[in-house]
Design a protein around this motif. Structure first.
Motif, PDB file in Angstrom:
ATOM      1  N   ALA A 209       0.836  -1.204   0.000  1.00 20.83           N
ATOM      2  CA  ALA A 209       0.000   0.000   0.000  1.00 20.83           C
ATOM      3  C   ALA A 209       0.871   1.255   0.000  1.00 20.83           C
ATOM      4  CB  ALA A 209      -0.936   0.001   1.205  1.00 20.83           C
ATOM      5  N   LYS A 210       1.931   1.224   0.799  1.00 25.53           N
ATOM      6  CA  LYS A 210       2.841   2.376   0.882  1.00 25.53           C
ATOM      7  C   LYS A 210       3.512   2.618  -0.472  1.00 25.53           C
ATOM      8  CE  LYS A 210       6.343   4.125   4.049  1.00 25.53           C
ATOM      9  NZ  LYS A 210       7.153   3.818   5.212  1.00 25.53           N
TER      10      LYS A 210
ATOM     11  N   ASP B  45       0.756   3.803  -3.075  1.00 25.20           N
ATOM     12  CA  ASP B  45       0.340   5.183  -2.846  1.00 25.20           C
ATOM     13  C   ASP B  45       1.462   6.165  -3.166  1.00 25.20           C
ATOM     14  OD1 ASP B  45      -2.184   4.312  -2.150  1.00 25.20           O
ATOM     15  OD2 ASP B  45      -1.809   4.414   0.011  1.00 25.20           O
TER      16      ASP B  45
ATOM     17  N   SER C 109       1.658   7.278  -6.857  1.00 18.88           N
ATOM     18  CA  SER C 109       0.589   8.104  -7.403  1.00 18.88           C
ATOM     19  C   SER C 109       1.152   9.443  -7.850  1.00 18.88           C
ATOM     20  CB  SER C 109      -0.483   8.316  -6.333  1.00 18.88           C
ATOM     21  OG  SER C 109      -1.537   9.100  -6.824  1.00 18.88           O
TER      22      SER C 109
ATOM     23  N   GLU D 112      -2.939  14.067  -6.216  1.00 16.19           N
ATOM     24  CA  GLU D 112      -4.361  13.912  -5.958  1.00 16.19           C
ATOM     25  C   GLU D 112      -5.147  13.735  -7.250  1.00 16.19           C
ATOM     26  OE1 GLU D 112      -7.749  16.511  -3.769  1.00 16.19           O
ATOM     27  OE2 GLU D 112      -5.748  16.497  -2.881  1.00 16.19           O
TER      28      GLU D 112
ATOM     29  N   PRO E 134      -6.462   5.898  -3.569  1.00 18.05           N
ATOM     30  CA  PRO E 134      -5.518   5.261  -2.640  1.00 18.05           C
ATOM     31  C   PRO E 134      -5.772   3.747  -2.574  1.00 18.05           C
ATOM     32  CG  PRO E 134      -6.855   6.933  -1.520  1.00 18.05           C
ATOM     33  CD  PRO E 134      -7.323   6.860  -2.927  1.00 18.05           C
TER      34      PRO E 134
ATOM     35  N   SER F 281      -6.133   1.792  -0.152  1.00 19.24           N
ATOM     36  CA  SER F 281      -7.150   1.375   0.823  1.00 19.24           C
ATOM     37  C   SER F 281      -8.574   1.427   0.270  1.00 19.24           C
ATOM     38  CB  SER F 281      -7.056   2.229   2.089  1.00 19.24           C
ATOM     39  OG  SER F 281      -7.293   3.584   1.748  1.00 19.24           O
TER      40      SER F 281
END
Length: 154
Positions: free
Chosen positions: A98-99, A102, A105, A108, A113, A115
């Motif tokens: 996940a880290k 993310d 990316s 925004e 994300p 999650s």
């Protein structure tokens, strides 16, 4: 005819209007007009000048569909084997993936994300990012790495 259309477009603009250039690369408030030049104050405080023929009333960008790794955000139903495989991924690996996901990316709105991904996209992200994790994390999970590689083939 095109020249006349350009003149009509220029006539529509007034100081104080929210405008953008024809390409949509810059937008802001039209703060001054001198002859055929318009001066636009962008939200970052930088003033840019354009020929009036290159300005138009601002139109918000079209909202594009939210995209994930390989397509629109939609959840495919996982097979029982895929669901079991997803459930078998230890929390320590999920957190590391996940880290990494993310961090990749582009800011925004570029992708949701980790999650918030539906299960099928989460499984796909795990399959893609798992081999990129440090060897010390993967050493005791080689069966999982093989299973993720095999799930991509099915």
């Amino acid at each position: 005819m095109t020249h006349l259309t350009g003149k009509l477009a220029m006539a529509q603009l007034s100081i104080g209007d929210h405008v953008s250039d024809l390409k949509g690369a810059h937008d802001g408030k039209l703060v001054d007009i001198e002859g055929s030049t318009g001066y636009v104050m962008q939200s970052n405080g930088v003033e840019v000048e354009f020929p009036l023929s290159q300005l138009k009333p601002y139109e918000p960008p079209k909202v594009s569909e939210i995209r994930t790794l390989s397509g629109p955000l939609r959840d495919k139903i996982l097979s029982p084997a895929q669901r079991t495989l997803l459930a078998s991924v230890p929390a320590s690996l999920i957190n590391a993936i996940a880290k990494s996901y993310d961090a990749g990316s582009d800011g925004e709105g570029s992708r949701p994300p980790f999650s918030t991904l539906p299960e099928s996209k989460r499984l796909e992200a795990i399959r893609i990012y798992l081999p990129t994790l440090p060897q010390r994390l993967l050493a005791s999970h080689m069966n999982l790495v093989v299973a993720m590689r095999d799930v991509a083939k099915s």
